[in-house]
Design a protein around this motif. Sequence first.
Motif, mmCIF file in Angstrom:
data_model
loop_
_atom_site.group_PDB
_atom_site.id
_atom_site.type_symbol
_atom_site.label_atom_id
_atom_site.label_comp_id
_atom_site.label_asym_id
_atom_site.label_seq_id
_atom_site.Cartn_x
_atom_site.Cartn_y
_atom_site.Cartn_z
ATOM 1 N N GLY A 41 15.227 13.342 0.484
ATOM 2 C CA GLY A 41 14.980 11.930 0.761
ATOM 3 C C GLY A 41 13.521 11.587 0.962
ATOM 4 N N LEU A 42 12.618 12.475 0.547
ATOM 5 C CA LEU A 42 11.176 12.204 0.653
ATOM 6 C C LEU A 42 10.665 11.620 -0.655
ATOM 7 C CD1 LEU A 42 9.926 15.436 2.486
ATOM 8 C CD2 LEU A 42 10.519 13.210 3.490
ATOM 9 N N PHE A 43 9.782 10.637 -0.528
ATOM 10 C CA PHE A 43 9.216 9.986 -1.708
ATOM 11 C C PHE A 43 7.850 10.587 -2.036
ATOM 12 C CE2 PHE A 43 12.400 7.038 -0.295
ATOM 13 C CZ PHE A 43 12.948 6.585 -1.486
ATOM 14 N N HIS A 44 7.591 10.711 -3.352
ATOM 15 C CA HIS A 44 6.357 11.309 -3.857
ATOM 16 C C HIS A 44 5.720 10.365 -4.875
ATOM 17 C CE1 HIS A 44 7.641 15.511 -2.567
ATOM 18 N NE2 HIS A 44 8.791 14.866 -2.559
ATOM 19 N N LEU A 45 4.426 10.560 -5.074
ATOM 20 C CA LEU A 45 3.715 9.833 -6.131
ATOM 21 C C LEU A 45 3.960 10.487 -7.488
ATOM 22 C CD1 LEU A 45 0.136 9.043 -4.772
ATOM 23 C CD2 LEU A 45 1.892 7.398 -5.416
ATOM 24 N N THR A 46 3.914 9.675 -8.541
ATOM 25 C CA THR A 46 3.862 10.160 -9.917
ATOM 26 C C THR A 46 2.505 9.748 -10.491
ATOM 27 O OG1 THR A 46 4.691 8.121 -10.901
ATOM 28 C CG2 THR A 46 6.340 9.730 -10.120
ATOM 29 N N PRO A 47 2.140 10.214 -11.684
ATOM 30 C CA PRO A 47 0.884 9.743 -12.294
ATOM 31 C C PRO A 47 0.826 8.220 -12.404
ATOM 32 C CG PRO A 47 1.639 11.699 -13.426
ATOM 33 C CD PRO A 47 2.725 11.336 -12.449
ATOM 34 N N ARG A 48 1.944 7.588 -12.702
ATOM 35 C CA ARG A 48 1.951 6.118 -12.759
ATOM 36 C C ARG A 48 1.705 5.528 -11.370
ATOM 37 N NH1 ARG A 48 7.274 4.749 -16.552
ATOM 38 N NH2 ARG A 48 6.548 5.851 -18.419
ATOM 39 N N GLY A 49 2.380 6.075 -10.365
ATOM 40 C CA GLY A 49 2.222 5.569 -9.013
ATOM 41 C C GLY A 49 0.815 5.732 -8.491
ATOM 42 N N THR A 50 0.139 6.785 -8.918
ATOM 43 C CA THR A 50 -1.244 7.024 -8.486
ATOM 44 C C THR A 50 -2.153 5.845 -8.842
ATOM 45 O OG1 THR A 50 -0.957 9.404 -8.716
ATOM 46 C CG2 THR A 50 -3.209 8.594 -8.710
ATOM 47 N N LEU A 51 -1.841 5.169 -9.939
ATOM 48 C CA LEU A 51 -2.658 4.038 -10.371
ATOM 49 C C LEU A 51 -2.538 2.833 -9.447
ATOM 50 C CD1 LEU A 51 -1.999 4.255 -14.216
ATOM 51 C CD2 LEU A 51 -4.039 4.990 -12.975
ATOM 52 N N LEU A 52 -1.591 2.883 -8.504
ATOM 53 C CA LEU A 52 -1.458 1.816 -7.514
ATOM 54 C C LEU A 52 -2.198 2.139 -6.221
ATOM 55 C CD1 LEU A 52 2.313 0.875 -7.956
ATOM 56 C CD2 LEU A 52 0.308 -0.204 -8.992
ATOM 57 N N GLN A 53 -2.903 3.280 -6.182
ATOM 58 C CA GLN A 53 -3.712 3.605 -5.016
ATOM 59 C C GLN A 53 -5.001 2.785 -5.034
ATOM 60 O OE1 GLN A 53 -3.672 8.043 -5.543
ATOM 61 N NE2 GLN A 53 -2.960 8.030 -3.421
ATOM 62 N N THR A 54 -5.643 2.710 -3.886
ATOM 63 C CA THR A 54 -6.801 1.825 -3.746
ATOM 64 C C THR A 54 -8.073 2.408 -4.349
ATOM 65 O OG1 THR A 54 -5.854 0.972 -1.700
ATOM 66 C CG2 THR A 54 -8.179 0.510 -2.100
ATOM 67 N N ASN A 55 -8.436 3.575 -3.921
ATOM 68 C CA ASN A 55 -9.741 4.113 -4.308
ATOM 69 C C ASN A 55 -9.591 5.307 -5.238
ATOM 70 O OD1 ASN A 55 -11.342 2.295 -2.718
ATOM 71 N ND2 ASN A 55 -10.630 3.415 -0.910
ATOM 72 N N VAL A 56 -9.031 5.053 -6.418
ATOM 73 C CA VAL A 56 -8.906 6.091 -7.438
ATOM 74 C C VAL A 56 -9.462 5.562 -8.743
ATOM 75 C CG1 VAL A 56 -6.878 7.165 -6.362
ATOM 76 C CG2 VAL A 56 -6.568 5.379 -8.101
ATOM 77 N N SER A 57 -9.837 6.473 -9.610
ATOM 78 C CA SER A 57 -10.332 6.069 -10.923
ATOM 79 C C SER A 57 -9.236 5.321 -11.677
ATOM 80 C CB SER A 57 -10.758 7.321 -11.707
ATOM 81 O OG SER A 57 -11.158 6.981 -13.014
ATOM 82 N N GLY A 99 0.811 -1.220 0.000
ATOM 83 C CA GLY A 99 0.000 0.000 0.000
ATOM 84 C C GLY A 99 0.845 1.270 0.000
ATOM 85 N N ILE A 100 2.031 1.224 -0.604
ATOM 86 C CA ILE A 100 2.924 2.383 -0.610
ATOM 87 C C ILE A 100 2.252 3.594 -1.237
ATOM 88 C CG2 ILE A 100 5.117 3.302 -1.458
ATOM 89 C CD1 ILE A 100 5.492 1.241 0.726
ATOM 90 N N ALA A 101 1.579 3.392 -2.348
ATOM 91 C CA ALA A 101 0.951 4.526 -3.037
ATOM 92 C C ALA A 101 -0.114 5.185 -2.176
ATOM 93 C CB ALA A 101 0.355 4.066 -4.371
ATOM 94 N N ASP A 102 -0.855 4.402 -1.413
ATOM 95 C CA ASP A 102 -1.861 4.977 -0.509
ATOM 96 C C ASP A 102 -1.211 5.817 0.585
ATOM 97 O OD1 ASP A 102 -4.092 3.935 -1.782
ATOM 98 O OD2 ASP A 102 -4.042 2.066 -0.643
ATOM 99 N N LEU A 103 0.005 5.448 0.973
ATOM 100 C CA LEU A 103 0.697 6.184 2.031
ATOM 101 C C LEU A 103 1.345 7.471 1.530
ATOM 102 C CD1 LEU A 103 2.445 3.150 3.788
ATOM 103 C CD2 LEU A 103 0.394 4.367 4.553
ATOM 104 N N LEU A 104 1.476 7.603 0.214
ATOM 105 C CA LEU A 104 2.175 8.759 -0.339
ATOM 106 C C LEU A 104 1.232 9.866 -0.807
ATOM 107 C CD1 LEU A 104 5.157 7.131 -2.284
ATOM 108 C CD2 LEU A 104 5.165 8.296 -0.068
ATOM 109 N N THR A 105 0.059 9.945 -0.214
ATOM 110 C CA THR A 105 -0.779 11.119 -0.499
ATOM 111 C C THR A 105 -0.063 12.375 -0.017
ATOM 112 O OG1 THR A 105 -1.933 10.705 1.593
ATOM 113 C CG2 THR A 105 -2.967 9.881 -0.434
ATOM 114 N N GLN A 106 0.824 12.199 0.957
ATOM 115 C CA GLN A 106 1.762 13.247 1.380
ATOM 116 C C GLN A 106 3.171 12.665 1.282
ATOM 117 O OE1 GLN A 106 0.981 16.399 2.176
ATOM 118 N NE2 GLN A 106 -1.203 15.974 1.865
#
Length: 357
Positions: free
Chosen positions: A92-108, A48-55
């Motif tokens: 050293g902070l990790f961020h989402l990219t458009p590709r990474g967003t597709l690994l989130q749970t409740n997104v289009s 669930g890394i992508a879900d954790l990277l909303t920030q």
Amino acid sequence: MVSSQHKTSDVTIPRPPVAQGVPPQVKILQMMNAYRLAQSISVAAKLGIADLLTQPQSVTALAQTTATHEQSLYRLLRVLVSFDIFTEDENGLFHLTPRGTLLQTNVSNSLRDYAIVVGEMWHWRMWGGILHSIKTGEPAFDQIFGMEFQEYYQQNPEVAKNFDGAMVSALAMTDVAILANYDFTSFYRVIDIGTGGQGDGKLIASILKNNSAQQGVYFDTSTRIEQVKRLIEVTGLSDRCELVTGDIFESFPPNGDIYIIKNLIHDYDDDRAITILKNCRQAIAAHGKLLLIEMVIPPGNEPSLGKILDVEALIMSAGAVERTQEQYQQLLAAAGFQLTNIISSRSPMSIIESIPA
């Protein structure tokens, strides 16, 4: 910990020059190592890394939340950063990219469930038997697990749940593509044929919401109907969308102006596929149309997702096959239909339109 920015203190280490042109040896090495990237993406999806990277978060925080080994997690994230799934900044902070967003749970258009299934042990074991399938033409799955996939699916509820979720998420973009590329306004009675586990009723709901004069039918197994029933009620379509339980090998709801069969025909050999299509031919109105939503193998030597998934079909299930335009034309003709058009879309699927012959 060394960051992917190649900085040490105040000294910037220059990156090595990139060679012009990629040698064939490097290209084929990249191809052979693709499975490692797939598994890395799958693990990130399971955690669930992508879900954790909303920030933006540090690897320390991510490791604590996911109960993972910090240095090992960093090594995984560094791989995914290099493929633009995540990014790492100078702090050293990790961020989402458009590709990474597709690994989130409740997104289009989320592909998280699909990514998880790609990395599941049963899926990897199945592909490990590919040589058996190539030599015999028989599913490696049956040899490895001692049963057909459908039986394994029924005996393992967690596998079934994950597989259904993967298919629904993968097909979500297909629904968008269908609505964007086909005009349903001239059809009064629209019949959506479910896929016994992969249909979710969203396509028929979207079609009906766009045209208040239409009537719809969603046709599927009894288990799936109950789930679709809640969607139809929530969307206020109960008075215009009939839910019908049945068997595609027996009969279809009659008198439809248009029938939509999505991601289903490729699961069956020609004989069984023709049986399904003949049942549709008997039910369809004389002026009706049939839409098959399937991957169509393109001619020539260009890469195609359909070509890869055709090999998966061979390994996974007896009779399953991705087909070319000519093969679909022959299949439809054998069932009493005439292919009239193939409409490509921005999804991997195409709309195969036909009419009663």
